[in-house]
Scaffold this active site. Structure first.
Site, PDB file in Angstrom:
ATOM      1  N   ASP A   1       0.823  -1.193   0.014  1.00  0.00           N
ATOM      2  CA  ASP A   1      -0.107  -0.057  -0.112  1.00  0.00           C
ATOM      3  C   ASP A   1       1.021   1.158  -0.105  1.00  0.00           C
ATOM      4  O   ASP A   1       1.997   1.369   0.848  1.00  0.00           O
ATOM      5  CB  ASP A   1      -0.794  -0.025   1.491  1.00  0.00           C
ATOM      6  CG  ASP A   1      -2.155   0.969   1.077  1.00  0.00           C
ATOM      7  OD1 ASP A   1      -2.112   1.613   0.095  1.00  0.00           O
ATOM      8  OD2 ASP A   1      -2.669   1.153   2.444  1.00  0.00           O
TER       9      ASP A   1
ATOM     10  N   ASN B   1     -10.106  -2.871  -6.691  1.00  0.00           N
ATOM     11  CA  ASN B   1      -9.419  -1.909  -7.549  1.00  0.00           C
ATOM     12  C   ASN B   1      -9.815  -1.542  -8.894  1.00  0.00           C
ATOM     13  O   ASN B   1      -9.522  -0.654  -9.557  1.00  0.00           O
ATOM     14  CB  ASN B   1      -7.888  -2.367  -7.565  1.00  0.00           C
ATOM     15  CG  ASN B   1      -7.345  -2.204  -6.295  1.00  0.00           C
ATOM     16  OD1 ASN B   1      -6.337  -2.902  -5.902  1.00  0.00           O
ATOM     17  ND2 ASN B   1      -7.797  -1.198  -5.406  1.00  0.00           N
TER      18      ASN B   1
END
Lengths: 350, 355
Positions: free
Chosen positions: A78, A126
């Protein structure tokens, strides 16, 4: 009394001098700012500096590898986009830097002796991102997959002998990428030393759901064949994407400061797993930080192992050194020399 | 699909009858295992265990394989070879030195953390006053809709140990949650001791709430045990509580609601599919999600853990998807400071699903 005009004349050179000094300082500062990267490269990209740091790193890695080692390490990568924003480069550059970090960390894990590394490359959620970004990411994946396959087959490369598996809901991928995945997986299928799982469109709920569906089918099938089959948590784990590593993940590492799992490795990490959170962004997450995390795990695991065992180093060494220490560890009572004569006070005569 | 839920419940009770109760012993991750026993072991013992590791082979050797090391061969290729005896000894002693350095560092870190916690405990001290708690909470721009907490039993000899200590911790937490104005609270403990002692727990909560709100205007609470599908209300005033609104809904979970419930659901689905009552194509994510929500409960927004390092202890895996975790390093007590700091942390956290 000095007239005001004279005062001004006296003051002017003084002020001018101070301003000059200030200007010189600012100029030097600007010059350093411009040449900053030159200095950094002079120090840190020096041949000898690089060599010695590599040497120290190697020693540290081998040191850790003789202790207890986690079997399965997992990364939640991340922070690539925030990294790109903070460095003022394009998103693609940020993701590329992330990919580079992953490969170096995977290499370190392999050297330490970790059997399996998995990483969260792309979540099903995503796909909600802008289409351009998803497309560039997919292109990047295609490039990186090729690179990994080439390196895993090159006997001169540290990643030689590793196996790559792309897991996840492959229906969501485009046709070209799916074909590429197949090719890469078949290229690296011989690797035995190490497995890298790349979770590409993956969510843990999807994984659990898929495994449930598969288990239902299995139960129905065994019923038709009149075999006995009972569902347990272990059989459910076996149906999951990560094969034998599906049951447990020893260390989960998440970067960029968020303290949640974001639909990743829920089944694997919800019991007796160590979950580590780091505040640095993924491209900045480097060797040292991961090393400290693994050392911490190793330290406590070591104590946990030792607590259960009855082993004692002292007695072990003593039993080994018979030449110098003339002491048998276990002796027969009757081999001991005779004690002095026993005399009682009350029965004493004259 | 309530049929599915009912059958799963009966499936679960059948499984429990067969095996007595769910009995997997909980193995905590290494950090927690060590920190919890730290009060019983001295530093010399820890040092001894580090030195003992000098000789014991573990890690890779469990598979019976020899240790291997990579090196660059003369032709430039990467190869692996067995590690030599003296080399092994060298690295092992280096590891012991590294462990000792880390141990010293860890000791100071522990002292620092516990000092910090002591200061926090003085700073945030509600002294059984709901107004103060509400005052702390109103400063925040949001609170979680659903809160969850993992509680654990301490050894009977310790302060606040045993089942009574656990019940006390649980009721304290409920009072804080009520005062903070959060409507849903999930309490999880591995062995399900809260579920087993639910009657005593009700009395404990009642006593604690009287301390906070006085006996005349007690807030009404509901305790739900999703596994047994039972609901309990305030014990003492059952006759006049009809008109009052339920202020807090507490659900009690245990390890049984985790992996095993998912297995039970799968078994039921397989049964229904075998009887042609359900098609395999009907088993969607939404169906599984709604069933598990009915069987276990909703996903919490914030999960508090009152231990030294994050250990989820088998909390239902389906329900921690986007849950924010909060714990204080090296903490070992259920204190208000952890609770309010968790809420503060949540108020500052940004959520973005997939974006």
């Amino acid at each position: 009394m000095i007239p005001d005009k004279l005062k001004d004349y006296l003051e002017a050179p003084f002020v001018w001098f101070i301003e000059l000094i200030f200007e010189i300082i600012v100029e030097i500062g600007l010059w350093i700012k411009w040449k900053k990267y030159l200095f950094i490269s002079l120090v840190f990209e020096n041949k000898y500096v690089v060599k010695t740091t590599e040497f120290i790193k190697d020693i540290l890695i081998y040191t850790l590898s003789v202790g207890p080692i986690p079997k399965h390490v997992s990364f939640i990568m991340d922070g690539n986009r925030r990294y790109a924003r903070s460095q003022r480069v394009s998103l693609q550059m940020g993701h590329e830097a992330g990919g580079k970090t992953l490969l170096t960390l995977v290499y370190i894990c392999k050297k330490i002796g970790v059997k399996c590394v998995s990483c969260y490359a792309f979540s099903i959620e995503n796909f909600k991102r802008p289409k351009i970004e998803v497309d560039t990411l997919m292109e990047l994946f295609a490039v990186k997959l090729d690179e990994f396959a080439a390196r895993a087959n090159d006997y001169k490369d540290p990643l030689y002998g590793s196996k790559l598996k792309i897991v996840g809901d492959s229906k969501l991928l485009s046709k070209e990428i799916r074909e590429k995945v197949k090719v890469v997986e078949s290229l690296t299928s011989k690797g035995e030393l190490f497995i890298l799982f790349v979770c590409l469109p993956y969510t843990s709920r999807n994984d659990i759901h898929r495994s449930m569906c598969k288990s239902v089918l299995k139960v129905l099938k065994t019923k038709e064949e009149n075999k006995k089959f009972t569902l347990t948590p272990t059989t459910l784990s076996q149906e999951m994407y990560l094969e034998e590593f599906s049951d447990k993940c020893d260390v989960v590492i998440r970067t960029s400061g968020h303290k949640r799992l974001s639909d990743y490795m829920l089944w694997q990490s919800h019991q007796n797993a160590t979950i580590e959170f780091s505040n640095s962004l993924w491209p900045d997450f480097a060797f040292f930080e991961m090393y400290i995390m693994l050392l911490k795990w190793s330290f406590f695991q070591n104590i946990q192992i030792q607590r259960g065992s009855l082993f004692s180093l002292k007695s072990h060494i003593r039993s080994r050194c018979k030449l110098f220490v003339n002491k048998e560890v276990n002796v027969n009572y009757f081999d001991l020399p005779e004690p002095p004569r026993a005399v009682s006070v009350t029965e004493k005569k004259g | 699909m309530s049929q599915l839920e009912e059958k799963t419940r009966s499936q679960a009770s059948r499984a429990e009858l067969a095996t007595g109760s769910s009995s997997y012993e909980h193995v905590p991750p290494p950090v927690n295992a060590t920190m919890k026993k730290a009060s019983q072991t001295s530093k010399t013992e820890l040092l001894k265990s580090i030195f003992d590791s000098m000789y014991v082979n573990d890690g890779n050797d469990q598979d019976g394989k020899k240790r291997i090391k990579e090196h660059i061969a003369s032709d430039g290729g990467y190869k692996t070879r067995e590690i030599g005896y003296f080399e092994y000894l060298f690295y092992k002693s280096l590891l012991v030195i590294l462990f000792i350095i880390y141990g010293i560092f860890r000791y100071f870190q522990f002292q620092y953390n516990s000092l910090k916690l002591k200061i926090y405990n003085i700073y945030y001290n509600p002294i059984n006053t709901p107004q103060l708690i509400r005052q702390d909470v109103t400063q925040l721009n949001k609170v979680p809709k659903r809160l969850a907490a993992i509680l654990e039993v301490k050894p009977v000899g310790d302060v606040g140990g045993g089942v009574n200590g656990l019940l006390n911790d649980g009721s304290k937490l409920i009072c804080w949650t009520v005062s903070a104005g959060i409507k849903h609270l999930t309490l999880y403990d591995y062995d399900g001791l809260l579920q087993k002692n639910v009657q005593q727990f009700r009395e404990d909560i009642h006593i604690k709430l009287v301390k906070y709100y006085g006996p005349s205007n007690l807030p009404k609470f509901a305790i739900r045990i999703p596994h047994a599908n039972k609901v309990y209300y305030n014990e003492m005033d059952e006759n006049d509580s009809e008109d009052k609104k339920v202020v807090i809904e507490i659900s009690l979970l245990s390890n049984r609601d985790g992996r095993e419930t998912i297995v039970d659901l799968t078994k039921t689905m397989a049964e229904l599919c075998g009887n042609d009552e359900l098609k395999i194509s009907d088993i969607t994510m939404d169906l599984v999600d709604s069933e598990l929500t009915q069987l276990v409960g909703n996903e919490p927004d914030l999960l508090l853990y009152f231990g030294p390092a994050l250990d989820l202890q088998g909390y239902p895996p389906w329900h921690i998807r986007l849950t924010e975790f909060y714990w204080e390093p090296d903490n070992s007590a259920v204190t208000y400071s952890v609770f309010i700091r968790g809420l503060r942390n949540y108020a500052g956290a940004k959520m973005n699903v997939g974006k």
